[in-house]
Design a protein around this motif. Structure first.
Motif, PDB file in Angstrom:
ATOM      1  N   THR A   1      42.827  35.998  44.598  1.00 29.53           N
ATOM      2  CA  THR A   1      43.938  36.294  45.468  1.00 29.53           C
ATOM      3  C   THR A   1      43.432  36.300  46.798  1.00 29.53           C
ATOM      4  O   THR A   1      43.737  35.669  47.999  1.00 29.53           O
ATOM      5  CB  THR A   1      44.725  37.346  44.988  1.00 29.53           C
ATOM      6  OG1 THR A   1      45.302  37.253  43.939  1.00 29.53           O
ATOM      7  CG2 THR A   1      45.948  37.594  46.198  1.00 29.53           C
ATOM      8  N   VAL A   2      42.314  37.142  47.067  1.00 30.50           N
ATOM      9  CA  VAL A   2      41.766  37.496  48.420  1.00 30.50           C
ATOM     10  C   VAL A   2      41.106  36.182  48.982  1.00 30.50           C
ATOM     11  O   VAL A   2      41.287  35.732  49.933  1.00 30.50           O
ATOM     12  CB  VAL A   2      40.912  38.720  48.505  1.00 30.50           C
ATOM     13  CG1 VAL A   2      40.199  38.716  49.746  1.00 30.50           C
ATOM     14  CG2 VAL A   2      41.558  40.015  48.161  1.00 30.50           C
TER      15      VAL A   2
ATOM     16  N   ARG B   1      39.599  41.830  34.475  1.00 24.70           N
ATOM     17  CA  ARG B   1      40.527  40.826  34.408  1.00 24.70           C
ATOM     18  C   ARG B   1      41.231  41.344  35.970  1.00 24.70           C
ATOM     19  O   ARG B   1      41.705  40.025  36.658  1.00 24.70           O
ATOM     20  CB  ARG B   1      41.527  40.618  33.452  1.00 24.70           C
ATOM     21  CG  ARG B   1      42.534  39.763  33.563  1.00 24.70           C
ATOM     22  CD  ARG B   1      43.362  39.581  32.156  1.00 24.70           C
ATOM     23  NE  ARG B   1      44.328  38.632  32.322  1.00 24.70           N
ATOM     24  CZ  ARG B   1      45.101  38.367  31.305  1.00 24.70           C
ATOM     25  NH1 ARG B   1      45.210  39.024  29.966  1.00 24.70           N
ATOM     26  NH2 ARG B   1      46.124  37.389  31.294  1.00 24.70           N
ATOM     27  N   ARG B   2      41.405  42.264  36.091  1.00 26.70           N
ATOM     28  CA  ARG B   2      42.414  42.814  37.500  1.00 26.70           C
ATOM     29  C   ARG B   2      41.547  42.456  38.597  1.00 26.70           C
ATOM     30  O   ARG B   2      41.717  42.122  39.576  1.00 26.70           O
ATOM     31  CB  ARG B   2      42.614  44.353  37.345  1.00 26.70           C
ATOM     32  CG  ARG B   2      43.751  44.609  36.350  1.00 26.70           C
ATOM     33  CD  ARG B   2      44.316  46.108  36.539  1.00 26.70           C
ATOM     34  NE  ARG B   2      45.391  46.245  35.692  1.00 26.70           N
ATOM     35  CZ  ARG B   2      45.899  47.541  35.598  1.00 26.70           C
ATOM     36  NH1 ARG B   2      45.438  48.462  36.245  1.00 26.70           N
ATOM     37  NH2 ARG B   2      46.775  47.617  34.387  1.00 26.70           N
ATOM     38  N   GLY B   3      40.007  42.815  38.443  1.00 23.99           N
ATOM     39  CA  GLY B   3      39.231  42.493  39.549  1.00 23.99           C
ATOM     40  C   GLY B   3      39.080  40.902  39.756  1.00 23.99           C
ATOM     41  O   GLY B   3      39.036  40.671  41.123  1.00 23.99           O
TER      42      GLY B   3
ATOM     43  N   LEU C   1      30.221  34.984  42.042  1.00 25.00           N
ATOM     44  CA  LEU C   1      29.253  36.179  41.878  1.00 25.00           C
ATOM     45  C   LEU C   1      29.968  37.191  41.338  1.00 25.00           C
ATOM     46  O   LEU C   1      29.224  38.015  40.476  1.00 25.00           O
ATOM     47  CB  LEU C   1      28.497  36.354  43.050  1.00 25.00           C
ATOM     48  CG  LEU C   1      27.387  35.076  43.798  1.00 25.00           C
ATOM     49  CD1 LEU C   1      27.138  35.605  45.113  1.00 25.00           C
ATOM     50  CD2 LEU C   1      26.347  34.837  42.794  1.00 25.00           C
ATOM     51  N   LEU C   2      31.188  37.473  41.652  1.00 24.24           N
ATOM     52  CA  LEU C   2      31.940  38.548  41.377  1.00 24.24           C
ATOM     53  C   LEU C   2      32.465  38.491  39.808  1.00 24.24           C
ATOM     54  O   LEU C   2      32.687  39.290  39.114  1.00 24.24           O
ATOM     55  CB  LEU C   2      32.769  39.155  42.277  1.00 24.24           C
ATOM     56  CG  LEU C   2      32.448  39.655  43.607  1.00 24.24           C
ATOM     57  CD1 LEU C   2      33.746  39.643  44.451  1.00 24.24           C
ATOM     58  CD2 LEU C   2      31.773  40.810  43.305  1.00 24.24           C
TER      59      LEU C   2
END
Length: 314
Positions: free
Chosen positions: A175-176, A167-169, A160-161
């Motif tokens: 990672t999270v 790219r960084r997001g 969804l995100l």
């Protein structure tokens, strides 16, 4: 160009279907292989499960504070919490009009829950047993419900995100999500309520559910997920409003003025009596002509028609 009306868009949909089917089939094959090894009590896998679980249980028994912290993490990342997150996401998507996407999220939670218990009952593996357990779990062990629910939830939320961040997001989200899935799976083994192979089976089963549900919705409503993704992006992005700013430029006189600048304040030369607007304008920098008449100024508040969800894809 619309996703549903071009040869290129058909190719994209076929590529997505192939990706989802490959994910489901690959994870299903690995899950079946692992289940066969577990039910057949393959000695290398059986010994690995026994050694790993026994060592973690001994450490947890001797470090009660550490064990309490691990138990807290396991409770926070339990199936109830994960499915509640999916329920909130599905409700929000439904309210903003992304109905197919909301159904996709809800189906992931429901199908994952049903598949988890069907597989547990089909395999019927016993949980680790200790004379002095530090935690307790109910039901069959294979696959781990915590591992399966956390993997499905984190994958859905990252999906969804994905088109809402740069790219960084995306890197941060992946990672999270990966850290969350690994941590929750590890807590189940550290507490002695699951074998390591149970956790691995939960991740593989999650991949099967993700691939099957996504492929089924793509076949049922071709292109609907992509349209809902664009609808979400359009509904949640910052707005831009156009405001017409009138501007009336009054020419300055050529000759010298009778009244020079006073020491008490700025001059109002050339301004008609009782016209403070012209006085303020003439006190500005004479080289600044300002915007032409009818110029447009963009400020937050209005949609860009090119960003609507039904706009053609370039």
């Amino acid at each position: 160009m619309h996703l549903t009306n071009s040869t290129t868009s058909v190719t994209v949909r076929q590529r997505r279907l192939l990706r989802d089917a490959s994910l489901a089939l690959g994870c299903a094959a690995l899950f079946c292989l692992l289940a066969t090894l577990v039910t057949g009590r393959w000695h290398p896998l059986y010994q690995f499960d026994q050694d790993w679980t026994s060592e973690l249980h001994d450490y947890a028994r001797d470090h009660r504070i550490w064990t309490a912290a691990v138990q807290t993490l396991s409770d926070i990342g339990g199936p109830v919490t994960m499915r509640a997150l999916l329920g909130i996401a599905a409700a929000w998507l439904w309210l903003i009009g992304a109905r197919v996407l909301a159904g996709w999220v809800a189906a992931q939670a429901l199908v994952g829950w049903g598949a988890q218990w069907a597989l547990k009952l089909a395999v019927g593996r016993q949980r680790p047993a200790f004379s002095d357990p530090v935690a307790h779990g109910g039901g069959p062990a294979f696959p781990s419900g915590h591992a399966m629910a956390s993997a499905i939830t984190c994958a859905v939320l990252v999906g969804l995100l994905w088109y809402r961040v740069q790219r960084r997001g995306r890197t941060a989200a992946c990672t999270v999500a990966a850290a969350t899935v690994l941590t929750i799976g590890w807590t189940r083994t550290a507490l002695g309520v699951h074998w390591p192979s149970d956790v691995l089976a939960g991740w593989l089963a999650a991949g099967v559910v993700l691939g099957v549900v996504t492929a089924a919705i793509e076949l049922w409503r071709p292109g609907a997920l992509a349209r809902d993704v664009r609808r979400v992006n359009w509904r949640t992005r910052p707005r831009v409003q156009r405001v017409i700013v009138p501007y009336d430029r009054t020419p300055l006189p050529d000759g010298p003025l009778d009244d020079g600048p006073s020491s008490d304040g700025p001059s109002d030369r050339g301004a008609p009596a009782g016209d403070p607007l012209n006085a303020d304008r003439l006190n500005a920098d004479p080289l600044d002509d300002g915007p032409p008449a009818g110029a447009e100024s963009n400020v937050p508040g209005r949609d860009d028609p090119a960003d609507r969800p039904d706009a053609p894809v370039r």
